[in-house]
Design an enzyme around this catalytic site. Structure first.
Site, PDB file in Angstrom:
ATOM      1  N   TYR A 137       0.799  -1.224   0.000  1.00 53.51           N
ATOM      2  CA  TYR A 137       0.000   0.000   0.000  1.00 53.51           C
ATOM      3  C   TYR A 137       0.834   1.276   0.000  1.00 53.51           C
ATOM      4  CZ  TYR A 137      -4.015  -2.977   0.992  1.00 53.51           C
ATOM      5  OH  TYR A 137      -5.004  -3.933   0.921  1.00 53.51           O
ATOM      6  N   LYS A 188       3.322 -15.238   3.992  1.00 49.55           N
ATOM      7  CA  LYS A 188       3.417 -16.149   2.852  1.00 49.55           C
ATOM      8  C   LYS A 188       4.907 -16.308   2.525  1.00 49.55           C
ATOM      9  CE  LYS A 188       1.391 -18.604  -0.339  1.00 49.55           C
ATOM     10  NZ  LYS A 188       0.780 -19.897  -0.012  1.00 49.55           N
ATOM     11  N   ASP A 221      -2.871 -18.596   3.554  1.00 48.24           N
ATOM     12  CA  ASP A 221      -3.925 -19.438   2.967  1.00 48.24           C
ATOM     13  C   ASP A 221      -4.486 -20.396   4.016  1.00 48.24           C
ATOM     14  OD1 ASP A 221      -1.285 -20.338   2.853  1.00 48.24           O
ATOM     15  OD2 ASP A 221      -1.632 -21.688   1.166  1.00 48.24           O
ATOM     16  N   ASP A 245      -5.956  -6.782   5.467  1.00 46.01           N
ATOM     17  CA  ASP A 245      -7.152  -6.212   4.840  1.00 46.01           C
ATOM     18  C   ASP A 245      -8.151  -7.336   4.544  1.00 46.01           C
ATOM     19  OD1 ASP A 245      -8.835  -4.479   3.566  1.00 46.01           O
ATOM     20  OD2 ASP A 245      -7.541  -4.089   1.854  1.00 46.01           O
ATOM     21  N   ASP A 249     -11.740  -8.626   6.863  1.00 51.28           N
ATOM     22  CA  ASP A 249     -13.104  -8.671   6.319  1.00 51.28           C
ATOM     23  C   ASP A 249     -13.696 -10.078   6.413  1.00 51.28           C
ATOM     24  OD1 ASP A 249     -13.191  -5.976   5.825  1.00 51.28           O
ATOM     25  OD2 ASP A 249     -14.049  -6.209   3.822  1.00 51.28           O
TER      26      ASP A 249
END
Ligand code: ATP
Length: 351
Positions: A137, A188, A221, A245, A249
């Site tokens: 970002y 990851k 994951d 992010d 959610d």
């Protein structure tokens, strides 16, 4: 303790829900001996269309120097299709106030709201620490040969030792302060071997300083699947910006959607910003249908940030009691309007 609070209602339902959040949090603060004075600012799509800027230069410096917190509603208006005003306000606050923690409590208040079979409030009760200033970002990237078949688009993730360490440390500090038993770090590193190796190494080093807290790691994951299958496994979850992010959610979904999803953009000890996860919901703005609970719970997080966990708990308990009593808006299965929900929460906070 006295604090100035900047109130920015924003667009759509933002002002309606923020008004109720301010009332309820103000009353809880007063009962706890916390002296809050609220100053409202008109930043919104209307303001942007009139002045050409989302917020005037120097205002964030004023917030940082003089305010304890910003109570924020929502931004989003079809007259500003690129959300320029929202970016100036929210990304501006994040970077200019260095709000490096995006704190997202994932708390299920009643089993009815949970989409998972057989899971209740004891199972879905975690806190996500999303790194808020780095990763993908930061805006480092570029496009080459745009519009041709050979087009290349690049977006670079940036991770610093300092940025990684401070969010991981914040997660452990939170676990200690709030008697949480574990911190999970999710990355990851098996695919992103440079950036996320830094996360792995930093996590191990910081975790060693907190032997009383169980520390474990899940690839993102796996973490996504585990949050759905075994949400009870998570207490505090810390992760980088993009993964945070997405996972937060997913978490909002586990707690029953936008109606009760609250957030804080925080720099400990400094002016920080608290806002509901939902947007400006233009489809219901002005109808009274907006559920103010996510805004109220965000204001409770603000009270905790300002040093009054008892005031925060009083507000949260009022929300829990009110949901149990069915004194809620249509989205949660009730028939009250936004102001009525605020009034009943206020009565519960004062009881
Ligand atoms: P934005 O562009 O500002 O994000 P949006 O409508 O795309 O707006 P949300 O505002 O998050 O996204 O709304 C998504 C859906 O959830 C809408 O149908 C909206 O009415 C509903 N919704 C969002 N917040 C609330 C709320 N506080 N109370 C009731 N319904 C809500």
């Amino acid at each position: 303790m006295a604090h100035k609070i900047a109130v920015i209602g924003g667009d759509g339902i933002g002002p309606e829900v923020t008004e109720q959040a301010q009332r309820v949090a103000g009353a809880a603060a007063k009962r706890a001996g916390l002296d809050l004075s609220f100053n409202s600012f008109p930043y919104s799509a209307d303001y942007y269309l009139e002045h050409g800027v989302g917020i005037e230069p120097g205002r964030f410096a004023d917030f940082r120097a003089n305010y304890g917190a910003i109570l924020f509603g929502a931004v989003g208006d079809k007259r500003v299709p690129d959300m320029a005003h929202g970016r100036q306000l929210l990304l501006g606050a994040r970077f200019e106030l260095d709000l490096y923690i995006n704190l997202r409590p994932i708390k299920l208040f009643t089993p009815d709201l949970c989409p998972l079979k057989g899971k209740g409030p004891d199972d879905v009760n975690m806190v996500i620490f999303r790194e808020n200033t780095e990763g993908l970002y930061v805006g480092v990237g570029g496009q080459v040969r745009r519009g041709t078949d050979d087009e290349i688009a690049m977006q670079t993730a940036v991770y610093t030792r300092r940025g990684t360490e401070r969010i991981i440390r914040a997660a452990f500090e939170y676990a200690v302060k709030n008697e949480r038993k574990s911190v999970c770090m999710s990355d990851k590193a098996n695919a992103m071997r440079d950036g996320h190796e830094l996360w792995q190494r930093t996590f191990k080093e910081v975790a060693a300083e907190y032997p009383q807290i169980e520390a474990f790691h899940l690839y993102v994951d796996v973490a996504a699947m585990e949050m759905v299958q075994n949400p009870e496994r998570f207490d505090v979850l810390v992760t980088e910006n993009l993964f945070g992010d997405i996972l937060s959610d997913l978490g909002a979904g586990l707690q029953g959607g936008l109606g009760t999803a609250a957030s804080g953009n925080i720099h400990p000890g400094r002016c920080s910003l608290f806002e509901p996860v939902h947007g400006s919901a233009p489809d219901i703005a002005g109808t009274g249908k907006a559920n103010p609970m996510a805004a109220v719970l965000s204001a409770a997080m603000m009270l905790d940030h300002l040093g009054s966990p008892e005031a925060a708990l009083r507000v949260e308990n009022a929300v829990i009691a009110q949901i149990a009593a069915g004194d809620v808006t249509v989205d949660l299965g009730g028939n009250l309007n936004c102001v009525e929900v605020g009034e009943r929460l206020l009565a519960r906070v004062l009881a």
